[in-house]
Scaffold this active site. Structure first.
Site, short mmCIF file in Angstrom:
data_model
loop_
_atom_site.label_atom_id
_atom_site.label_comp_id
_atom_site.label_asym_id
_atom_site.label_seq_id
_atom_site.Cartn_x
_atom_site.Cartn_y
_atom_site.Cartn_z
N HIS A 166 8.65 82.91 -21.25
CA HIS A 166 9.07 84.05 -22.07
C HIS A 166 9.18 83.54 -23.52
O HIS A 166 10.25 83.41 -24.07
CB HIS A 166 10.39 84.63 -21.56
CG HIS A 166 10.65 86.05 -21.99
ND1 HIS A 166 10.85 87.08 -21.11
CD2 HIS A 166 10.72 86.61 -23.23
CE1 HIS A 166 11.05 88.22 -21.77
NE2 HIS A 166 10.98 87.95 -23.07
N ASN A 213 6.07 96.10 -18.93
CA ASN A 213 7.13 96.36 -19.91
C ASN A 213 6.69 97.58 -20.72
O ASN A 213 5.63 97.56 -21.36
CB ASN A 213 7.28 95.19 -20.88
CG ASN A 213 7.90 93.97 -20.24
OD1 ASN A 213 8.24 93.98 -19.06
ND2 ASN A 213 8.04 92.90 -21.01
N ARG A 239 15.98 89.63 -13.30
CA ARG A 239 14.84 88.97 -13.93
C ARG A 239 15.35 88.10 -15.07
O ARG A 239 16.00 88.59 -15.99
CB ARG A 239 13.84 90.01 -14.47
CG ARG A 239 12.70 89.38 -15.21
CD ARG A 239 11.65 90.36 -15.72
NE ARG A 239 10.72 89.58 -16.51
CZ ARG A 239 10.28 89.89 -17.71
NH1 ARG A 239 10.62 91.02 -18.29
NH2 ARG A 239 9.47 89.09 -18.36
N GLU A 248 4.38 89.24 -21.64
CA GLU A 248 3.75 89.92 -22.76
C GLU A 248 2.71 89.10 -23.53
O GLU A 248 2.97 88.64 -24.65
CB GLU A 248 4.82 90.46 -23.73
CG GLU A 248 5.80 91.42 -23.08
CD GLU A 248 6.61 92.23 -24.08
OE1 GLU A 248 6.62 91.86 -25.26
OE2 GLU A 248 7.21 93.23 -23.69
N GLU A 300 10.44 95.70 -17.61
CA GLU A 300 11.34 96.00 -18.74
C GLU A 300 11.18 97.46 -19.14
O GLU A 300 10.07 98.00 -19.15
CB GLU A 300 11.00 95.18 -19.99
CG GLU A 300 11.48 93.77 -19.98
CD GLU A 300 11.15 93.03 -21.28
OE1 GLU A 300 11.16 93.66 -22.36
OE2 GLU A 300 10.90 91.82 -21.19
N TYR A 345 8.17 100.74 -23.38
CA TYR A 345 9.29 101.30 -24.14
C TYR A 345 8.97 102.62 -24.83
O TYR A 345 9.83 103.47 -24.96
CB TYR A 345 9.74 100.30 -25.22
CG TYR A 345 10.44 99.09 -24.66
CD1 TYR A 345 11.82 99.08 -24.51
CD2 TYR A 345 9.73 97.97 -24.26
CE1 TYR A 345 12.48 97.97 -23.99
CE2 TYR A 345 10.38 96.86 -23.74
CZ TYR A 345 11.76 96.87 -23.61
OH TYR A 345 12.41 95.77 -23.09
C1 NOJ Z 1 9.96 92.68 -25.09
C2 NOJ Z 1 10.36 91.29 -24.74
O1 NOJ Z 1 9.89 90.87 -23.50
C3 NOJ Z 1 11.84 91.07 -24.87
O2 NOJ Z 1 12.01 89.71 -25.08
C4 NOJ Z 1 12.39 91.93 -25.98
O3 NOJ Z 1 13.71 91.62 -26.27
C5 NOJ Z 1 12.29 93.36 -25.54
N1 NOJ Z 1 10.93 93.67 -25.16
C6 NOJ Z 1 12.76 94.38 -26.57
O4 NOJ Z 1 11.99 94.31 -27.71
#
Ligand code: NOJ
Length: 499
Positions: free
Chosen positions: A150, A335, A105, A195, A404, A337
């Site tokens: 992006h 995405n 990606r 995002e 992500e 985390y």
């Molecule tokens: C979100 C973003 O899409 C990416 O650009 C960023 O580096 C990562 N997550 C980590 O924060």
């Protein structure tokens, strides 16, 4: 006595809840991932390419920010050279080949292709760069998964308002059409926006990401409306002109944490659900069902009225727009985390506005959760399983690609990155559980990131890569970390192991 019992019950309930919340650790799921499950890694143009003004590339909002307002970024870092992938893309592809990924990606830099943002002048050298990269990937058996946007708005378009100008829908549509035409014979998997949350809430609300525009509760919602309509425009262009021949798909990437109620009180349980709908109901619900989620509309309309506005600060979609939006999502890119604990809380100032104010909830993370390099990076693997399950139920079992997921530390050249390995392993295990035990339709996993790179306003202080990059060397030397070999093994065996 009764009173004492009640409070003891409360304590017991709270204890139970806390145990469930904090000791929610499952055994590692070692069942193989399905044969067609895709494993990949991700990057984004501004974060890795460099070559910021080479070969005719135009200026975008991040170029502009780092050059005009250098203190906005840690250590005055810039993406001018970044990982120098503009020159070293063959090395990047060799790393991908070594890992054995099925897809990569990456994103296209709008102003490398269209230096002034408009589709009237195409920069052939920019086109060639992406043609070369795509060819290199295909020659090595790696599928491109391409993000159109992006976070790199052309500066010329920003000066006309960027996402606040509804002509943006045309500008983006023209750019998307060009990309489908130029690259669509080789690229079948497209993602429009990366995002929307950070783009709108941080770019046009809180104003702490480029273009640093502060308009909480107003600008951020206008941005959201134009963004989803621009996504739909690109989807319709693809559907009308390219789909039958190119046979690909067009999705969007949403970032979402898992929002867990802070306690088992009804108001906290409701607040967590409202928070989920604020994230998913502003961007994904319109693309699936044609409108914002009703709870989001109600909350913002009510608060706007109390504040004396004639209409809701959340701009409505017309009936025609609703029809245009509905069903324009072939796949959801997720995405994810980390996780937050949510409790109900009204803002003390009745005139306060903003996404986080309008949803009347506060979020925090527990100190018991392992911390990574940034404030928000806490390791909570069970959160992803709960989120996936929630998406399945809320949106009728859509197709999901994890676009992500990854771990950051802030130590340079930490090659024995066991904590990253643990993060990947435990998150993947929960994803496997969600597929296996909850029936969630997850088709692939894309690790962030192939290599350490420019982490926006945090500059190079945060390391997300499974390859280290030496930013002090003009050669931007890449060195494999231990996690690269762990991930390689997972891909080769399609199983999680305890390495
Ligand atoms: C979100 C973003 O899409 C990416 O650009 C960023 O580096 C990562 N997550 C980590 O924060």
């Amino acid at each position: 006595m009764k009173k004492l019992n009640t409070s003891m019950n409360k304590v017991a309930a709270l204890f139970c809840f806390t145990v469930i919340t904090f000791i929610n650790v499952n055994a590692l799921n070692t069942k193989p991932f399905p044969k067609d499950f895709k494993f990949g890694v991700a990057t984004a143009a501004y974060q890795i390419e460099g070559g910021w003004n080479e070969d005719g590339k135009g200026e975008n909002i991040w170029d502009h920010l780092v050059h005009t307002n250098p203190t906005a970024v840690a250590n005055n870092d810039t993406g001018d050279t970044a990982c120098d992938s503009y020159h070293k893309y063959k090395e990047d592809v060799a790393m991908l080949k070594y890992l054995g990924v099925s897809h990569y990606r990456f994103s296209l830099s709008w102003t490398r292709l269209l230096p002034n943002g408009f589709a009237n002048k195409v920069n052939q050298r920019g086109v060639q760069y992406y043609k070369n990269l795509i060819k290199e990937l295909k020659d090595n058996g790696i599928q491109p998964l391409v993000t159109l946007y992006h976070w790199e708005m052309p500066q010329t378009l920003q000066e006309l308002g960027g996402f606040l100008n509804n002509n943006f829908i045309d500008w983006f549509g023209d750019y998307a059409e060009l990309c489908f035409k130029l690259f669509g014979d080789d690229v079948t998997n497209w993602l429009t926006f990366n995002e929307p949350g950070p783009i709108c809430q941080h770019g046009y609300g809180l104003g702490d990401l480029a273009p640093l525009y502060k308009s909480p509760g107003i600008g951020e919602y206008i941005c959201g409306k134009n963004l989803v309509l621009a996504h739909a425009r690109a989807w319709h262009i693809y559907d009308d002109l390219f789909r039958s021949k190119q046979k690909g798909s067009v999705g969007i990437v949403i970032d979402s944490r898992w929002f867990e109620p802070e306690t088992n009180k009804t108001e906290d349980i409701q607040a967590a659900e409202v928070m989920r709908h604020f994230v998913w109901g502003t961007y994904i619900n319109p693309l699936i069902n044609g409108d914002h989620s009703s709870i989001v509309k109600e909350k913002i309309a009510k608060r706007s009225k109390q504040q004396g506005f004639k209409r809701s600060r959340l701009p409505e979609f017309t009936e025609e727009e609703q029809k245009y939006l509905k069903g324009t999502l072939d796949i959801i890119g997720l995405n994810h985390y980390s996780t937050y604990l949510i409790s109900a809380q009204k803002h003390p100032d009745p005139d306060a506005m903003g996404f986080y104010v309008d949803c009347e909830a506060v979020a925090r993370q527990s100190d018991d959760w392992e911390k990574g390099g940034t404030d928000w990076m806490r390791v909570v693997p069970w959160g992803i399983r709960k989120l996936l399950k929630w998406i399945k139920h809320t949106f009728n079992n859509p197709k999901i690609m994890i676009t992500e997921n990854g771990f950051c530390d802030n130590k340079d050249k930490l090659l024995d990155d066991d904590r990253r390995i643990n993060y990947i392993k435990t998150y993947l295990s929960n994803i496997r559980d969600a597929m296996d035990k909850d029936g969630v339709n997850v088709v692939g996993y894309t690790l962030w990131s192939l290599m350490d790179n420019f982490e926006w306003t945090l500059g190079y202080t945060q390391k997300f890569g499974i390859y280290h990059v030496d930013f002090n060397s003009p050669n931007r030397t890449r060195t494999k970390k231990k996690s690269a070999d762990y991930y390689k093994k997972v891909i080769a065996t399609r199983c999680l192991t305890d390495m």
